[in-house]
Enzyme design. Structure first.
Site, short mmCIF file in Angstrom:
data_model
loop_
_atom_site.label_atom_id
_atom_site.label_comp_id
_atom_site.label_asym_id
_atom_site.label_seq_id
_atom_site.Cartn_x
_atom_site.Cartn_y
_atom_site.Cartn_z
N ARG A 37 -9.78 -9.37 10.63
CA ARG A 37 -11.05 -9.02 9.96
C ARG A 37 -12.23 -9.73 10.59
O ARG A 37 -13.35 -9.19 10.60
CB ARG A 37 -10.96 -9.32 8.47
CG ARG A 37 -10.12 -8.28 7.76
CD ARG A 37 -10.03 -8.56 6.29
NE ARG A 37 -9.61 -7.36 5.58
CZ ARG A 37 -9.28 -7.34 4.30
NH1 ARG A 37 -9.32 -8.44 3.59
NH2 ARG A 37 -8.93 -6.21 3.72
N LYS A 201 4.86 2.26 -5.17
CA LYS A 201 4.68 3.00 -6.42
C LYS A 201 4.05 4.36 -6.27
O LYS A 201 3.05 4.52 -5.57
CB LYS A 201 3.82 2.16 -7.38
CG LYS A 201 4.61 1.01 -7.98
CD LYS A 201 3.71 0.01 -8.63
CE LYS A 201 3.47 0.34 -10.10
NZ LYS A 201 2.48 -0.58 -10.67
N GLY A 353 -3.66 -2.58 4.53
CA GLY A 353 -2.63 -3.13 3.65
C GLY A 353 -1.32 -3.40 4.37
O GLY A 353 -1.30 -3.90 5.49
N GLY A 376 -7.54 -0.96 0.08
CA GLY A 376 -8.04 -0.33 -1.14
C GLY A 376 -9.12 0.70 -0.84
O GLY A 376 -9.11 1.81 -1.38
P1 AMP Z 1 2.33 -0.70 -1.42
O1 AMP Z 1 1.59 -1.97 -1.69
O2 AMP Z 1 2.36 0.26 -2.54
O3 AMP Z 1 1.94 -0.07 -0.08
O4 AMP Z 1 3.85 -1.12 -1.28
C1 AMP Z 1 4.31 -1.90 -0.24
C2 AMP Z 1 5.62 -2.45 -0.62
O5 AMP Z 1 6.54 -1.41 -0.84
C3 AMP Z 1 6.21 -3.33 0.45
O6 AMP Z 1 6.21 -4.65 -0.01
C4 AMP Z 1 7.63 -2.78 0.61
O7 AMP Z 1 8.57 -3.81 0.64
C5 AMP Z 1 7.82 -1.94 -0.63
N1 AMP Z 1 8.85 -0.92 -0.44
C6 AMP Z 1 8.97 -0.04 0.55
N2 AMP Z 1 10.12 0.66 0.43
C7 AMP Z 1 10.75 0.19 -0.66
C8 AMP Z 1 11.99 0.49 -1.31
N3 AMP Z 1 12.82 1.41 -0.82
N4 AMP Z 1 12.30 -0.18 -2.43
C9 AMP Z 1 11.49 -1.12 -2.90
N5 AMP Z 1 10.31 -1.45 -2.35
C10 AMP Z 1 9.94 -0.81 -1.24
#
Ligand code: AMP
Length: 397
Positions: A37, A201, A353, A376
Site C-alpha cells: 500500500r 461466506k 483482501g 472492501g
Molecule cells: P473471505 O474473507 O470471505 O474472502 O474468505 C477468505 C477465507 O476463506 C480464507 O481465510 C480461506 O481460508 C477461507 N476458505 C476458503 N476455502 C475454504 C473452505 N473450503 N472451507 C473453509 N474456509 C475456506
C-alpha cells in the site's frame, strides 16, 4: 470514464496539498511487513514532491483503542516512506494529531517537503465524519487529493468530510488506476468475462453475485461458499461450511444464471479433511463429501474444469481463495488458479483482501494486470455500489 477531477487537472506547484493515503499496513514488532500500500501511493507523492507542493499525508491504521495507542502509531510507516522517497518525511508521534507543534512545523515547510500526520483514528471525529476535524484537515489543503482507495467505501472526516471545506478535491493516481481497472472491467470488459468468487461466506458476496450475473459470461463459485450451492442442488457436503439460511438464495442464483445465459461453474471434486487443520489431504472422486469430512480445497478435476473455463477468457476478476490457502496442504487449488491467471492473455484483476495476499505469497503479483489495494472497496464496486469517497470528489468540468 471517471467523471471526477484527478491530480492532473489541478495546479499543485507551490500549493498546500493534503493527501488521504491508505497506509493501513500490517506491522509486526514495529516493522511494516507488507509495503504494497505504501508503494501504491508513491506515484502521487513523488509527483507532488517534484511539482514543489507542500504535501501533508494522512491515513488511519487499524483500530486504536484510544488516542496515542502506540501499537497503532504510523511511526514505522514514516520510516519506510523516508527511505523510499530518499528524504526526511516530517512526522510527530502525537496523541493530538494536529496540535500547535504540528501546525508550526507545517507553516515552516518548504515546497517539495512531505509531512505524515499520526493515525487519523487517534481522533474520534475521524470515523464520525466530524465536520470540526474535517475543517482542521482542510487547513492543510489548497487542494485535497484522495488516494486512499482502500477507504473509499467509508465516509470519514479525512476523505469525505474534508471535501466540504476545500474547493478542489481530486483523485490521486492510485485511485484513478484502481477505478480504471475495476470500472473498466465492469463497464466494457473484453469477452469472455469470467468472475471467480471464493472465500468463506456466501452472505458476504450475495450482492456481488447478483450484480455480476448481469455482466459476466461465466462465474466460478468456489472456496467455502461453494458448499452451500452444492447442498442446494442435492449433494452430500459432510461437515463442510454451510450457510443453511442461504440455500434458497443459492438455488435462485443457479436459476437466474440459467435464465441469463451465464455459465455458473461449481467445483466437481475436493481435498477433504476430518478436522479444520493442515492434515494430509484426501481426495474425493466427485462432488459428494463423506459425512465426517469437510471440503478444504478443490481437487484435480476441478482445477482442470476451471482451467478449461478460463482458457479463452479475456477479462478475469478474482475475489476470494478457492481453498484454505493459509494451510500449505490446502493451498494447491488457489495456487493452481493463480498460476493459470498468470499465464492468461487477458486482463486479470485481483480484488484485494485474501486473494491478493495469496498472489503475493505465491510471488505472482507481477504477472497480474492489477491487484487492488482495497478488498472492501473493490467488493462494493463489484456489487455495483457507489463509493462515498469517490462521489465526494469535484466533478470534471
Ligand atoms: P473471505 O474473507 O470471505 O474472502 O474468505 C477468505 C477465507 O476463506 C480464507 O481465510 C480461506 O481460508 C477461507 N476458505 C476458503 N476455502 C475454504 C473452505 N473450503 N472451507 C473453509 N474456509 C475456506
Amino acid at each position: 470514464m471517471l467523471n471526477k477531477k484527478t491530480l492532473r487537472d489541478v495546479v499543485v506547484a507551490g500549493k498546500n496539498v493534503f493527501v488521504r493515503v491508505d497506509f493501513n499496513v500490517p506491522i509486526e514488532h514495529g516493522t511494516v511487513t507488507d509495503v504494497t500500500r505504501i508503494d501504491g501511493a508513491l506515484p502521487t507523492i513523488e509527483y507532488l514532491v517534484e511539482a514543489g507542493a507542500k504535501t501533508v499525508l494522512a491515513s488511519h491504521l487499524g483500530r486504536p483503542k484510544q488516542a496515542g495507542d502506540p501499537e497503532y502509531s504510523l511511526a514505522p510507516v514514516a520510516k519506510v516512506l523516508s527511505e523510499k522517497l530518499d528524504m526526511e518525511v516530517l512526522f510527530f508521534p502525537k496523541e493530538d494529531i494536529i496540535d500547535d507543534e504540528v501546525m508550526a512545523a507545517f507553516e515552516d515547510m518548504k515546497p517539495g517537503q512531505v509531512m505524515l500526520l499520526e493515525n487519523t483514528r487517534y481522533d474520534e471525529g475521524e470515523e464520525k465524519n466530524d465536520p470540526e476535524l474535517a475543517r482542521k484537515f482542510a487547513r492543510f489543503a489548497d487542494v485535497f487529493v484522495d488516494d486512499a482507495f482502500g477507504t473509499a467505501h467509508r465516509a470519514h472526516a479525512s476523505n469525505v468530510g474534508i471535501t466540504e471545506f476545500v474547493d478542489q478535491s481530486v483523485a490521486g493516481f492510485l485511485v484513478e488506476k484502481e477505478l480504471d481497472f475495476l470500472d473498466g472491467a465492469l463497464e466494457q470488459p473484453k469477452r469472455p468475462f469470467v468472475a471467480i468468487l471464493g472465500g468463506a461466506k456466501v452472505s458476504d458476496k450475495i450482492k456481488v453475485i447478483n450484480s455480476l450475473l448481469d455482466k459476466v459470461d461465466k462465474i466460478i463459485i468456489s472456496g467455502g461458499m461453494a458448499y452451500t450451492f452444492l447442498k442446494a442442488i442435492g449433494y452430500e457436503i459432510g461437515t463442510s461450511l454451510l450457510e443453511a439460511d442461504q440455500l434458497d438464495y443459492a438455488r435462485n442464483m443457479i436459476d437466474q444464471a440459467k435464465e441469463k445465459g451465464v455459465e455458473l461453474i461449481l467445483p466437481i471434486d475436493f481435498a477433504v479433511s476430518k478436522e479444520f487443520a493442515n492434515t494430509e489431504a484426501v481426495m474425493t472422486n466427485d462432488e459428494n463429501i463423506p459425512e465426517d469430512m469437510m471440503g478444504m480445497d478443490i481437487g484435480p478435476k476441478s482445477i482442470e474444469l476451471f482451467n478449461q473455463a478460463l482458457a479463452d477468457a479475456r477479462t478475469v476478476v478474482w475475489n476470494g481463495p478457492v481453498g484454505v490457502f493459509e494451510m500449505p496442504n490446502y493451498a494447491v487449488g488457489t495456487r493452481a488458479v493463480a498460476d493459470t491467471l498468470a499465464k492468461l492473455d487477458a486482463t486479470t484483476i485481483i480484488g484485494g483482501g485474501d486473494s491478493a495476499a495469496a498472489i503475493t505469497q505465491f510471488g505472482l503479483a507481477e504477472n497480474m494486470s492489477h491487484i487492488s489495494t482495497g478488498g472492501g472497496a473493490s467488493l462494493k464496486l463489484l456489487e455495483g455500489a457507489k463509493l462515498p469517497g469517490i462521489e465526494a470528489l469535484t466533478d470534471k468540468e
